[in-house]
Design a protein around this motif. Structure first.
Motif, PDB file in Angstrom:
ATOM      1  N   TRP A  88      34.212  33.689  33.069  1.00 28.58           N
ATOM      2  CA  TRP A  88      34.876  34.924  33.239  1.00 28.58           C
ATOM      3  C   TRP A  88      35.989  35.089  34.217  1.00 28.58           C
ATOM      4  O   TRP A  88      35.738  34.625  35.262  1.00 28.58           O
ATOM      5  N   TYR A  89      36.936  35.842  33.810  1.00 27.74           N
ATOM      6  CA  TYR A  89      38.176  36.099  34.741  1.00 27.74           C
ATOM      7  C   TYR A  89      38.344  37.520  35.020  1.00 27.74           C
ATOM      8  O   TYR A  89      38.100  38.474  34.202  1.00 27.74           O
ATOM      9  N   LYS A  90      38.613  37.717  36.150  1.00 23.73           N
ATOM     10  CA  LYS A  90      38.920  39.069  36.513  1.00 23.73           C
ATOM     11  C   LYS A  90      40.338  39.273  36.589  1.00 23.73           C
ATOM     12  O   LYS A  90      40.983  38.437  37.629  1.00 23.73           O
ATOM     13  N   LEU A 142      28.360  39.581  31.019  1.00 29.29           N
ATOM     14  CA  LEU A 142      28.516  39.768  32.203  1.00 29.29           C
ATOM     15  C   LEU A 142      27.975  41.079  32.906  1.00 29.29           C
ATOM     16  O   LEU A 142      28.060  42.124  32.158  1.00 29.29           O
ATOM     17  N   ASP A 153      36.205  47.050  41.949  1.00 28.77           N
ATOM     18  CA  ASP A 153      35.603  46.276  40.752  1.00 28.77           C
ATOM     19  C   ASP A 153      36.568  46.560  39.460  1.00 28.77           C
ATOM     20  O   ASP A 153      36.423  46.015  38.462  1.00 28.77           O
ATOM     21  N   TYR A 172      38.423  42.487  32.553  1.00 28.61           N
ATOM     22  CA  TYR A 172      37.719  41.080  32.856  1.00 28.61           C
ATOM     23  C   TYR A 172      37.757  40.350  31.409  1.00 28.61           C
ATOM     24  O   TYR A 172      37.627  41.102  30.352  1.00 28.61           O
ATOM     25  N   CYS A 198      36.162  37.565  29.016  1.00 25.74           N
ATOM     26  CA  CYS A 198      35.112  36.198  28.741  1.00 25.74           C
ATOM     27  C   CYS A 198      35.902  35.036  28.145  1.00 25.74           C
ATOM     28  O   CYS A 198      37.167  35.407  27.642  1.00 25.74           O
TER      29      CYS A 198
END
Lengths: 113, 112
Positions: free
Chosen positions: B35-37, B75, B84, B88, B90
């Motif tokens: 998972w990337y932000k 997630l 936050d 995001y 996946c």
């Protein structure tokens, strides 16, 4: 600090022009990737390379070409840019054959008029 | 071909609430799910990952779950904070093609 860098960071060009985007990395990774990001479409793979003698097409390679000049350098070219190639382009690297973290460069915002 | 579907495309929550993002993948051979932000104007960065030999992984306020039978992974972010807020992504590793396929992304807004 080991990193992934891209040049230029921003580029505005005209339809029909040839453009080269460059990527360099100091992570010592063998694997390098070029992605395109468009709103609502995520990150789509253009080309990837596992070493200097290996080049593979991704899902959207038409209109693009690449060159792996060295382990640390991977360039993306648009031979004749068109407006629908306007996007944010990311280079990435990874170091493990079985699926691993990808480290992205800062991105190049390309606008084709 | 290989595909990763991600839902929802946009998610808005109140600060302190939980957020859940869900993904499904098509290639049953996939065995690595990162998972990337991506914060506004920044590059995507890994926040958590899971391999197919485990069903759940947790790191402070974030957790990922994997259901290999259903080809689903999710997630979970608890006690959300304004920082936050981001997009995001996946992703799933495709062993046969030696490449990672990304979902389309979820834009998370955390309202203070």
């Amino acid at each position: 600090d080991a990193d992934v860098t891209q040049t230029p960071r921003n580029r505005i060009t005209k339809t029909g022009k040839r453009i080269m985007l460059e990527c360099s990395q100091t992570k010592g990774h063998d694997r390098m990737y070029w992605y395109r990001q468009d709103p609502g479409l995520g990150l789509r793979l253009i080309y990837y390379s596992f070493d200097v003698k290996d080049i593979n097409k991704g899902e959207i390679s038409d209109g693009y070409s690449v060159s792996r000049q060295a382990q640390a350098k991977f360039s993306l070219s648009l031979e004749s840019a068109i407006p629908n190639q306007t996007a944010l382009y990311f280079c990435a690297t990874s170091g493990f054959a079985g699926g691993d973290t990808q480290y992205f460069g800062p991105g190049t915002r390309l606008t084709v008029l | 071909g290989e595909n990763v579907e991600q839902h929802p495309s946009t998610l808005s929550v109140q600060e302190g609430d939980s957020a859940v993002i869900k993904c499904t993948y098509s290639d049953s051979a996939s065995n690595y799910f990162p998972w990337y932000k991506q914060e506004l104007g920044k590059r995507p960065q890994l926040i958590i990952d899971i391999r197919s030999n485990v069903g759940e992984k947790k790191d402070q306020r974030i957790a990922v779950t994997l259901n290999k039978t259903a080809k689903h992974f999710s997630l979970h972010i608890t006690e959300t904070q304004p920082e936050d807020s981001a997009v995001y992504f996946c992703a799933a590793w495709v062993p046969g093609g030696f490449k990672t396929i990304f979902g389309a992304g979820t834009r998370l807004f955390v309202k203070a």
